[in-house]
Design an enzyme around this catalytic site. Sequence first.
Site, PDB file in Angstrom:
ATOM      1  N   CYS A 132       0.865  -1.181   0.000  1.00  0.00           N
ATOM      2  CA  CYS A 132       0.000   0.000   0.000  1.00  0.00           C
ATOM      3  C   CYS A 132       0.907   1.238   0.000  1.00  0.00           C
ATOM      4  CB  CYS A 132      -0.891  -0.058   1.241  1.00  0.00           C
ATOM      5  SG  CYS A 132      -2.004   1.335   1.400  1.00  0.00           S
ATOM      6  N   CYS A 139      -2.689  15.053   3.355  1.00  0.00           N
ATOM      7  CA  CYS A 139      -3.735  15.014   2.338  1.00  0.00           C
ATOM      8  C   CYS A 139      -4.500  16.323   2.413  1.00  0.00           C
ATOM      9  CB  CYS A 139      -4.666  13.830   2.609  1.00  0.00           C
ATOM     10  SG  CYS A 139      -5.880  13.542   1.301  1.00  0.00           S
TER      11      CYS A 139
HETATM   12  N1  SAH Z   1      -7.412   9.518  -1.094  1.00  0.00           N
HETATM   13  C1  SAH Z   1      -7.617   8.225  -1.678  1.00  0.00           C
HETATM   14  C2  SAH Z   1      -6.594   7.195  -1.226  1.00  0.00           C
HETATM   15  C3  SAH Z   1      -6.689   6.792   0.233  1.00  0.00           C
HETATM   16  S1  SAH Z   1      -7.202   5.129   0.318  1.00  0.00           S
HETATM   17  C4  SAH Z   1      -9.023   7.750  -1.376  1.00  0.00           C
HETATM   18  O1  SAH Z   1      -9.717   8.405  -0.599  1.00  0.00           O
HETATM   19  O2  SAH Z   1      -9.468   6.768  -1.943  1.00  0.00           O
HETATM   20  C5  SAH Z   1      -7.551   4.915   1.997  1.00  0.00           C
HETATM   21  C6  SAH Z   1      -8.928   4.308   2.204  1.00  0.00           C
HETATM   22  O3  SAH Z   1      -9.180   4.111   3.611  1.00  0.00           O
HETATM   23  C7  SAH Z   1     -10.026   5.222   1.701  1.00  0.00           C
HETATM   24  O4  SAH Z   1     -11.078   4.464   1.185  1.00  0.00           O
HETATM   25  C8  SAH Z   1     -10.464   5.881   2.990  1.00  0.00           C
HETATM   26  O5  SAH Z   1     -11.727   6.454   2.866  1.00  0.00           O
HETATM   27  C9  SAH Z   1     -10.393   4.742   3.964  1.00  0.00           C
HETATM   28  N2  SAH Z   1     -10.295   5.160   5.350  1.00  0.00           N
HETATM   29  C10 SAH Z   1      -9.793   6.298   5.837  1.00  0.00           C
HETATM   30  N3  SAH Z   1      -9.854   6.338   7.176  1.00  0.00           N
HETATM   31  C11 SAH Z   1     -10.436   5.178   7.563  1.00  0.00           C
HETATM   32  C12 SAH Z   1     -10.748   4.632   8.828  1.00  0.00           C
HETATM   33  N4  SAH Z   1     -10.472   5.277   9.950  1.00  0.00           N
HETATM   34  N5  SAH Z   1     -11.330   3.416   8.863  1.00  0.00           N
HETATM   35  C13 SAH Z   1     -11.576   2.738   7.718  1.00  0.00           C
HETATM   36  N6  SAH Z   1     -11.274   3.203   6.487  1.00  0.00           N
HETATM   37  C14 SAH Z   1     -10.729   4.413   6.416  1.00  0.00           C
END
Ligand code: SAH
Length: 384
Positions: A132, A139
Amino acid sequence: MLDLTDIEKPVPVDNAGPGDFDANGKRYLVGLDRDELANVFRELGEPEKSLRMRANQLWHWLYHRGTQDFEDMTTIAKGLRARLAEVATLDRGAIESHQQSEDGTAKWLVRNADGALIESVYIPEEDRGTLCVSSQVGCTLNCSFCHTGTQAWVRNLQPREIVAQIMIARDTLGEWPSPQEGRLISNVVMMGMGEPLYNLDHVAKALKIVMDGDGVSISKRRITLSTAGVVPMMDRCGEELDVNLAVSLHAVNDETRDELVPINRKYPIAELLAACRRYPGSSNSRRITFEYAMLKGVNDSAADARELVRILKGIPAKINLIPFNPWPGVAYDCSDWPTIRKFSDIVFNAGVSAPIRMPRGRDIMAACGQLKSASVKQRASQRT
Ligand code: SAH
């Protein structure tokens, strides 16, 4: 009026990060494409007719063999090797820490030339090993349930810093030269820190290097880019990279999604799903992944599950249900286990795959949305 500051943090004009040379004035080679490698030899005074061959040789040592010492580049004449070492470096950044979770998940924290810290996570599974990778430091998006979103925005990562995350993981796992079979790192997901479609120039350059069959050689079928929904960039991503797409959906109506993923106020669900329908190559064998964090009482009802199936009709989709990973001070809770099961069953019974993603690496703060937390905490505790 739309208040844009709720949606995103402002991006400073100068967010490029450190330059192309290290503190000793040596050019970083990691992250360069073939033309740029040829140019390095041109600057060393090599004849024009041999530049392409030299670039290919260097490419091979750099990206196929993962060489960390110019001395090992035996197909390049000794004298030329020495001159190369004078002007260039194979540096990938300094490993600040490498943690191993009880469940096999590993996390690297790499310090770059300007001190910026980058995190990447390795997740071994039975049939694959996924790295990953982060695309930005911090961000600009303010997703309310994501820890990365609450932290200061720093900058875009350079192509070099994106490619280096994969090379560092391969260094640690001893996976050079790039194997064809039985790889530890078989898949790459752009799901670390940052919004990759807000840094698409650098992400595209990096992924083209990673996908090249004579180098790191991870094919586009094994690379997934995840976006919060930067609709205007999704077409370009499809045309230029054609990697697998993941979309952080997390809600089935604009009202809820506006809160959870505020970029939805710019690009609402209907536009986002239209972009998904246009995404090239999506088919039953190559479905778009929709990420859906299960938040208690927010997006987890049976009606939400049915609505999810309805809005995704016609899109070859699979849904990753992610039990929400809590972090200190967050206003959300993870849905109860029976609620998650029920949600998954409703979606599944309607013919859409909806596996529940068991959180990995929670003990080393490597789970979704937890990146950077540990390093921030670590530094805070070092100060006291
Ligand atoms: N900015 C991009 C890449 C990040 S991917 C995006 O938003 O897709 C990271 C993933 O984890 C995203 O789907 C995000 O929404 C999710 N995520 C973020 N914080 C989280 C949390 N506390 N618990 C579960 N999923 C989470």
